[in-house]
Design a protein around this motif. Structure first.
Motif, PDB file in Angstrom:
ATOM      1  N   GLU A 129       0.847  -1.191   0.000  1.00 27.37           N
ATOM      2  CA  GLU A 129       0.000   0.000   0.000  1.00 27.37           C
ATOM      3  C   GLU A 129       0.881   1.238   0.000  1.00 27.37           C
ATOM      4  OE1 GLU A 129      -3.015   1.289   3.281  1.00 27.37           O
ATOM      5  OE2 GLU A 129      -1.600   2.892   2.803  1.00 27.37           O
ATOM      6  N   SER A 132      -1.634   6.727  -0.974  1.00 25.94           N
ATOM      7  CA  SER A 132      -2.754   6.935  -0.063  1.00 25.94           C
ATOM      8  C   SER A 132      -3.019   8.391   0.312  1.00 25.94           C
ATOM      9  CB  SER A 132      -2.560   6.091   1.207  1.00 25.94           C
ATOM     10  OG  SER A 132      -2.510   4.734   0.833  1.00 25.94           O
ATOM     11  N   PRO A 133      -3.409   9.190  -0.669  1.00 26.19           N
ATOM     12  CA  PRO A 133      -3.618  10.617  -0.427  1.00 26.19           C
ATOM     13  C   PRO A 133      -4.981  10.929   0.200  1.00 26.19           C
ATOM     14  CG  PRO A 133      -4.096  10.117  -2.707  1.00 26.19           C
ATOM     15  CD  PRO A 133      -3.655   8.821  -2.074  1.00 26.19           C
ATOM     16  N   ASN A 134      -5.129  12.154   0.623  1.00 29.99           N
ATOM     17  CA  ASN A 134      -6.425  12.673   1.067  1.00 29.99           C
ATOM     18  C   ASN A 134      -6.965  13.531  -0.076  1.00 29.99           C
ATOM     19  OD1 ASN A 134      -5.643  11.559   3.492  1.00 29.99           O
ATOM     20  ND2 ASN A 134      -4.882  13.505   4.297  1.00 29.99           N
ATOM     21  N   ILE A 169      -5.079   3.558  -0.741  1.00 26.72           N
ATOM     22  CA  ILE A 169      -6.354   3.899  -0.112  1.00 26.72           C
ATOM     23  C   ILE A 169      -6.522   5.404  -0.158  1.00 26.72           C
ATOM     24  CG2 ILE A 169      -5.422   3.794   2.258  1.00 26.72           C
ATOM     25  CD1 ILE A 169      -8.452   2.843   2.910  1.00 26.72           C
ATOM     26  N   ASN A 171      -8.203   8.552   1.163  1.00 20.40           N
ATOM     27  CA  ASN A 171      -8.945   9.058   2.317  1.00 20.40           C
ATOM     28  C   ASN A 171      -9.845  10.186   1.839  1.00 20.40           C
ATOM     29  OD1 ASN A 171      -6.064   8.142   3.866  1.00 20.40           O
ATOM     30  ND2 ASN A 171      -7.990   7.423   4.684  1.00 20.40           N
ATOM     31  N   TYR A 322      -9.435   7.031  13.061  1.00 24.20           N
ATOM     32  CA  TYR A 322      -8.490   6.625  12.008  1.00 24.20           C
ATOM     33  C   TYR A 322      -8.134   5.135  12.086  1.00 24.20           C
ATOM     34  CZ  TYR A 322      -4.178   6.944   9.157  1.00 24.20           C
ATOM     35  OH  TYR A 322      -3.202   6.779   8.217  1.00 24.20           O
ATOM     36  N   ASP A 326      -8.570   1.253   9.729  1.00 23.68           N
ATOM     37  CA  ASP A 326      -7.406   0.455   9.330  1.00 23.68           C
ATOM     38  C   ASP A 326      -7.520  -0.994   9.804  1.00 23.68           C
ATOM     39  OD1 ASP A 326      -5.506   1.497   7.587  1.00 23.68           O
ATOM     40  OD2 ASP A 326      -4.704   2.866   9.098  1.00 23.68           O
ATOM     41  N   TYR A 344       2.990  -1.373   4.338  1.00 27.17           N
ATOM     42  CA  TYR A 344       2.390  -0.037   4.297  1.00 27.17           C
ATOM     43  C   TYR A 344       3.499   0.992   4.120  1.00 27.17           C
ATOM     44  CZ  TYR A 344      -1.828  -1.962   6.657  1.00 27.17           C
ATOM     45  OH  TYR A 344      -2.944  -2.660   7.017  1.00 27.17           O
ATOM     46  N   VAL A 346       4.176   4.475   4.554  1.00 27.98           N
ATOM     47  CA  VAL A 346       3.549   5.639   5.201  1.00 27.98           C
ATOM     48  C   VAL A 346       4.615   6.389   6.013  1.00 27.98           C
ATOM     49  CG1 VAL A 346       1.687   6.419   6.748  1.00 27.98           C
ATOM     50  CG2 VAL A 346       1.351   4.350   5.388  1.00 27.98           C
ATOM     51  N   GLN A 350       3.660   8.237  11.539  1.00 24.23           N
ATOM     52  CA  GLN A 350       2.616   7.272  11.879  1.00 24.23           C
ATOM     53  C   GLN A 350       3.178   5.956  12.424  1.00 24.23           C
ATOM     54  OE1 GLN A 350      -0.775   6.983   9.275  1.00 24.23           O
ATOM     55  NE2 GLN A 350      -0.472   9.055   8.493  1.00 24.23           N
ATOM     56  N   HIS A 353       1.094   4.603  15.225  1.00 22.27           N
ATOM     57  CA  HIS A 353      -0.179   4.107  14.692  1.00 22.27           C
ATOM     58  C   HIS A 353      -0.032   2.675  14.169  1.00 22.27           C
ATOM     59  CE1 HIS A 353      -3.903   3.970  12.315  1.00 22.27           C
ATOM     60  NE2 HIS A 353      -3.161   3.568  11.299  1.00 22.27           N
ATOM     61  N   PHE A 354       1.007   2.440  13.365  1.00 20.38           N
ATOM     62  CA  PHE A 354       1.141   1.110  12.769  1.00 20.38           C
ATOM     63  C   PHE A 354       1.570   0.057  13.780  1.00 20.38           C
ATOM     64  CE2 PHE A 354       0.724   3.576   8.914  1.00 20.38           C
ATOM     65  CZ  PHE A 354      -0.202   2.790   8.240  1.00 20.38           C
TER      66      PHE A 354
END
Ligand code: ARG
Length: 587
Positions: A129, A132-134, A169, A171, A322, A326, A344, A346, A350, A353-354
């Motif tokens: 992955e 993965s933009p917004n 992905i 967002n 968020y 995931d 991922y 990223v 983050q 987060h991961f």
């Protein structure tokens, strides 16, 4: 099967040690994979060195004695090289002509041969992955780093034999998306990217910047954006209509940028479709007692044993966060396409987060959670300053590409190469991409970095354009040769003519190509392939400088050197593709 001479000699050494162990009635055996091959510090010490220290214990002998005994064992089986013992080492001096013959035989097979196909990941299913933009703003310099890291590692994994699925992905929901929507709704007056003649994702980004100005003047707009999100969630038609329209603009523009940089995906996921996915899992985890409810009603997980503290998984009003999405998306992806590994790509901000995501999935009992990886990368800035989208001073990806292209075009014009290159515009675009991608990949992913446009475009030095230039130079020489009578079709190449030091350096570097790729795949580090391309170019450049090719003393020598040049070009082209540097046959 094509094999590196290093592997062949590792096998010989292992066999010799095992024979010694057996002769002495000792029970141990050594595996080939455990045999260490080193490059001796000086060329006159041979091509490979095998330290014997590790065997002292099992053979109950001192390393120099072992080296001597191993050397004697090798005598009968040597071939394609001479082994000598030097203190505690067994060093190998390869039979150059023999080794060159092997190389040219393989290289002559081109695409059908084994160069560039290590096969170390045969059949492994890997999902990558990246990007993965917004959808509230266009791609920026950070995405360019992300994109080439993801695209490049995917290509590297694929040539190692993995079955790779590239996913992105988008967002496309949440309060940040509502912000650009709200600004547009307030001040847009029905303008469109077409009416404004502006790339559609930039158009959307403009409204995001506008929102931030609005918020400075009147902070209550933040609350309005929240209202809009609630409306979106309840399916309000007008809100959904605006949302759809603006997202289409954003995504259309981003896809244009992907096309421009050579990035592509096998599948897109949209957060608007996946954001509810995690909720069911949270309920299951609550039942199992993996999660708990805080006093205010939020669902939490305790990751303090993992050093990650406590983390909320659902807000007190039951809405997802968020990480909720995931969790659901990872499970959905595994059901959809049972991967062996999921990577991922990223940003490093983050990391926490991961780590939390992976350990939550593990706690929920998903066995595959141990195969999730975060390919984390650092920030990229321009020397001038930081990129911050809120102030509207973000380093926009398209604008940066445009200015790199313009700089490359000036360079071509300055050198009066416009006619020679045929299509200066196209070449400038490719040089820009080569400069950018090499610069971004050359630094290991983990480090923060500065992108220096001018430096990236330099034609000499450790840059993309230098590698492109080397490719163009070899191509042009081969073109000239094919115009010369029969140089390339000369019947038999005589490998013994290629045993000078400069040629030998190119030969050994070519042999190392597959190892460089396999190593990059294993470490998830494309910079190793970038570095490889550079070392090949340097070795070739020395050969080119030291050894006349087209003007070699005799046709046999010219033919042999041309064959080596062809092999080098084949590998360089392949390596450039893996790191996203467009190949140029003229420059
Ligand atoms: N769009 C997110 C951001 O800009 C990155 C998404 C990363 N991928 C993920 N599966 N969480 O921060």
């Amino acid at each position: 099967m094509f094999m590196h001479y290093k592997e062949i000699w590792k096998q010989k050494i292992a066999d010799a040690i095992n024979a010694l162990l057996a002769e002495n009635g000792l029970p141990e055996t050594v595996a080939v994979s455990g045999v260490v091959a080193e490059i001796p510090p000086q060329p006159d010490m041979g091509d490979l060195g095998f330290p014997m220290f590790a065997y002292a214990k099992i053979l109950r002998k001192a390393p120099p004695q072992i080296a001597q005994a191993v050397r004697e064992k090798l005598d009968s089986s040597a071939g394609s090289g001479v082994a000598k013992y030097m203190g505690p080492y067994v060093n190998v001096f390869l039979e150059r002509a023999e080794t060159v013959r092997e190389l040219l035989k393989e290289a002559a097979l081109g695409e059908k041969g084994g160069f560039g196909k290590p096969g170390s990941l045969k059949g492994v299913r890997i999902m990558v992955e990246f990007s993965s933009p917004n959808t509230n703003k266009p791609l920026h310099l950070g995405h360019l780093r992300n994109d080439i890291l993801g695209e490049s590692i995917s290509r590297i994994l694929a040539v190692c034999g993995a079955d790779v699925r590239k996913v992105c992905i988008i967002n496309d929901r949440g309060v940040h998306i509502c912000k650009s929507m709200l600004a547009y709704q307030t001040y847009g007056n029905g303008a469109t990217p077409e009416s404004e003649r502006i790339k559609s994702d930039h158009f959307v980004g403009k409204w995001y910047v506008r929102f931030n100005q609005m918020s400075k003047e009147d902070p209550s707009v933040e609350e309005k954006a929240q209202d809009m999100l609630r409306k979106w969630e309840s399916g309000d038609e007008e809100t959904r209509y605006l949302w759809k329209k603006m997202n289409e603009w954003a995504i259309k523009g981003m896809k244009e940028t992907y096309r421009r940089t050579g990035v592509s995906f096998d599948a897109y996921y949209f957060e608007s479709k996946t954001y509810a996915l995690g909720k069911g899992e949270i309920a299951k985890g609550l039942e199992k007692g993996v999660f708990y409810k805080a006093d205010d009603g939020a669902v939490m997980v305790d990751l303090s044993a993992e050093g990650l503290g406590e983390k909320a998984l659902l807000r007190k009003d039951g809405t997802s966060i968020y990480i909720t999405q995931d969790i659901g998306t990872a499970i959905f992806r595994h059901e959809d396409w049972a991967f062996d590994r999921l990577i991922y790509v990223v940003g490093s901000e983050q990391q926490h987060h991961f780590k939390a995501l992976f350990s939550i999935l593990h706690k929920l009992g998903y066995e595959w959670a141990k195969n999730l990886r975060h390919l984390s990368y650092g920030m990229v800035n321009l020397p001038e300053g930081k990129m911050k989208s809120r102030e509207g001073t973000v380093v926009d990806a398209d604008n940066l590409l445009d200015s790199l292209k313009e700089m490359a075009l000036q360079e071509i014009k300055g050198k009066e190469r416009e006619e020679a290159v045929g299509n200066p515009d196209e070449i400038a675009e490719k040089v820009a991409l080569g400069a950018l991608h090499y610069y971004l990949l050359q630094v290991g992913a983990a480090k923060d970095m500065l992108f220096n446009p001018k430096e990236s475009l330099s034609f000499n030095g450790d840059t993309g354009p230098y590698l492109q230039y080397m490719g163009a130079r070899i191509s042009s020489m081969l073109r000239k040769a094919s115009l010369k009578d029969g140089a390339l079709t000369y019947p038999a190449i005589k490998p013994e003519l290629l045993s000078g030091d400069a040629e030998w350096d190119v030969v050994k570097t070519l042999f190392d190509y597959n190892n460089a790729i396999a190593d990059a795949a294993e470490k998830m580090d494309s910079s190793l392939v970038a570095a490889y391309a550079y070392s090949l170019s340097k070795a070739f450049s020395r050969f080119y400088h030291d050894c006349p090719i087209l003007n070699a003393e005799n046709p046999d020598l010219a033919a042999a050197r041309l064959a080596l040049s062809e092999a080098a070009l084949f590998v360089l082209k392949d390596a450039l593709r893996l790191v996203g540097i467009p190949f140029l046959d003229v420059m």
